[in-house]
Scaffold this motif. Structure first.
Motif, short mmCIF file in Angstrom:
data_model
loop_
_atom_site.label_atom_id
_atom_site.label_comp_id
_atom_site.label_asym_id
_atom_site.label_seq_id
_atom_site.Cartn_x
_atom_site.Cartn_y
_atom_site.Cartn_z
N ARG A 130 32.62 -19.29 23.71
CA ARG A 130 33.79 -18.84 24.48
C ARG A 130 34.69 -20.04 24.69
NH1 ARG A 130 34.37 -14.31 28.91
NH2 ARG A 130 36.62 -14.26 28.83
N ARG A 131 35.90 -19.90 24.25
CA ARG A 131 36.89 -20.98 24.38
C ARG A 131 37.55 -20.86 25.74
NH1 ARG A 131 38.80 -23.66 19.66
NH2 ARG A 131 39.79 -25.58 20.37
N HIS A 132 37.33 -21.82 26.61
CA HIS A 132 37.92 -21.78 27.95
C HIS A 132 39.29 -22.46 27.98
CE1 HIS A 132 34.40 -20.01 29.79
NE2 HIS A 132 33.66 -20.87 29.12
N PHE A 133 39.42 -23.53 27.22
CA PHE A 133 40.67 -24.28 27.10
C PHE A 133 40.75 -24.73 25.64
CE2 PHE A 133 39.25 -24.81 31.46
CZ PHE A 133 40.37 -24.43 32.16
N GLU B 10 40.78 -27.61 24.47
CA GLU B 10 39.88 -28.74 24.24
C GLU B 10 38.41 -28.43 24.47
OE1 GLU B 10 42.28 -28.63 26.58
OE2 GLU B 10 43.82 -30.06 26.02
N ALA B 11 38.10 -27.37 25.21
CA ALA B 11 36.73 -27.15 25.65
C ALA B 11 36.26 -25.72 25.40
CB ALA B 11 36.60 -27.47 27.13
N ALA B 12 35.01 -25.63 24.97
CA ALA B 12 34.39 -24.33 24.73
C ALA B 12 32.97 -24.36 25.28
CB ALA B 12 34.38 -24.01 23.24
N GLU B 13 32.42 -23.18 25.44
CA GLU B 13 31.05 -23.02 25.91
C GLU B 13 30.23 -22.34 24.83
OE1 GLU B 13 28.62 -20.34 29.19
OE2 GLU B 13 30.80 -20.39 29.23
N VAL C 155 30.37 -26.74 16.21
CA VAL C 155 31.02 -28.03 16.43
C VAL C 155 32.12 -28.25 15.39
CG1 VAL C 155 30.66 -30.54 16.31
CG2 VAL C 155 29.11 -29.10 17.67
N SER C 156 31.81 -28.00 14.14
CA SER C 156 32.78 -28.22 13.07
C SER C 156 34.03 -27.36 13.27
CB SER C 156 32.13 -27.91 11.72
OG SER C 156 33.06 -28.05 10.68
N ALA C 157 33.82 -26.08 13.60
CA ALA C 157 34.96 -25.18 13.81
C ALA C 157 35.81 -25.63 15.00
CB ALA C 157 34.47 -23.75 14.01
N LEU C 158 35.15 -26.06 16.07
CA LEU C 158 35.90 -26.51 17.25
C LEU C 158 36.68 -27.78 16.95
CD1 LEU C 158 33.27 -25.80 20.04
CD2 LEU C 158 35.46 -24.61 19.69
N GLN C 159 36.06 -28.72 16.25
CA GLN C 159 36.75 -29.97 15.90
C GLN C 159 37.99 -29.68 15.07
OE1 GLN C 159 33.38 -31.91 14.03
NE2 GLN C 159 33.41 -33.52 15.58
N THR C 160 37.86 -28.78 14.11
CA THR C 160 38.98 -28.42 13.24
C THR C 160 40.13 -27.83 14.04
OG1 THR C 160 37.50 -28.07 11.39
CG2 THR C 160 39.64 -27.00 11.25
N ASP C 161 39.79 -27.16 15.15
CA ASP C 161 40.79 -26.47 15.96
C ASP C 161 41.14 -27.23 17.25
OD1 ASP C 161 42.53 -24.30 16.38
OD2 ASP C 161 41.06 -23.31 17.66
N GLY C 162 40.91 -28.54 17.28
CA GLY C 162 41.33 -29.36 18.40
C GLY C 162 40.36 -29.46 19.56
N THR D 64 30.21 -34.19 23.50
CA THR D 64 31.55 -34.55 23.08
C THR D 64 31.61 -34.35 21.56
OG1 THR D 64 30.91 -36.87 22.89
CG2 THR D 64 31.93 -36.17 24.96
N LEU D 65 32.78 -33.92 21.11
CA LEU D 65 32.91 -33.55 19.69
C LEU D 65 33.60 -34.64 18.88
CD1 LEU D 65 33.85 -29.80 20.09
CD2 LEU D 65 31.59 -30.86 20.01
N GLY D 66 34.31 -35.52 19.54
CA GLY D 66 35.01 -36.55 18.76
C GLY D 66 36.04 -35.91 17.86
N THR D 67 36.35 -36.61 16.81
CA THR D 67 37.32 -36.08 15.84
C THR D 67 36.67 -36.01 14.48
OG1 THR D 67 38.16 -38.30 15.45
CG2 THR D 67 39.31 -36.95 17.08
#
Length: 156
Positions: free
Chosen positions: A62-65, A67-70, A94-101, A152-155
């Motif tokens: 679940r994307r809350h913001f 930058e941040a997801a749960e 993690v990969s999908a979230l990093q790709t999307d900021g 933390t996901l880094g870039t």
């Protein structure tokens, strides 16, 4: 690990089957129903781990913001535990979230002040895939202690 492909998809029936096969973690029928409902809800991202025998794992986010997801749910068929399926699901999230900021991923689990070996295994798994304990609070997700862990996901 046998061949596993992680794909976007929703499978409420497989979610129910997997959760009901894990009674040490998902023994509350109401909680199972809630997770199955979340699987059907487009507010949650849904990944499936698919092997030759069909769906063997699921992850809901679940994307809350931005930058941040749960990581709302991760569950692996008991016949596939300790085979890399859970790790593959987390790394795809993690990969999908990093790709999307995304820069931060959190997860809630039962806290260590509630002694229960299955959840000790869960916390060890989360640590092994890069999560760090942040806080433990009573009454967040249930009446007992909930541990919030973050990665933390880094870039990319």
């Amino acid at each position: 690990m046998s061949f596993i492909e992680v794909v976007e998809g929703r499978s409420p029936g497989d979610t129910r089957r997997i959760l009901e096969a894990l009674p040490d973690w998902f023994g509350d029928p109401v909680a199972v129903d809630n997770y199955v409902s979340a699987t059907e809800d487009s507010a949650y991202g849904s990944l499936l781990a698919v092997g030759t025998a069909g769906v063997v794992g699921i992850a809901l986010t679940r994307r809350h913001f931005r930058e941040a997801a749960e990581l709302h749910l991760i569950a692996v068929d008991p016949t596939q535990r300790r085979s890399g399926v859970g790790r593959a699901l987390v790394e795809q999230v993690v990969s999908a979230l990093q790709t999307d900021g995304g820069t931060l991923l959190s997860v809630h689990t039962v806290g260590p002040s509630f002694e229960h070996e299955p959840y000790a295994q869960t916390r060890a798994f989360y640590r092994s895939v890069g999560f760090t304990p942040l806080e433990e609070h009573d009454g967040i997700d249930w009446s007992g202690p909930t541990l919030i862990m973050v990665r933390t996901l880094g870039t990319q």
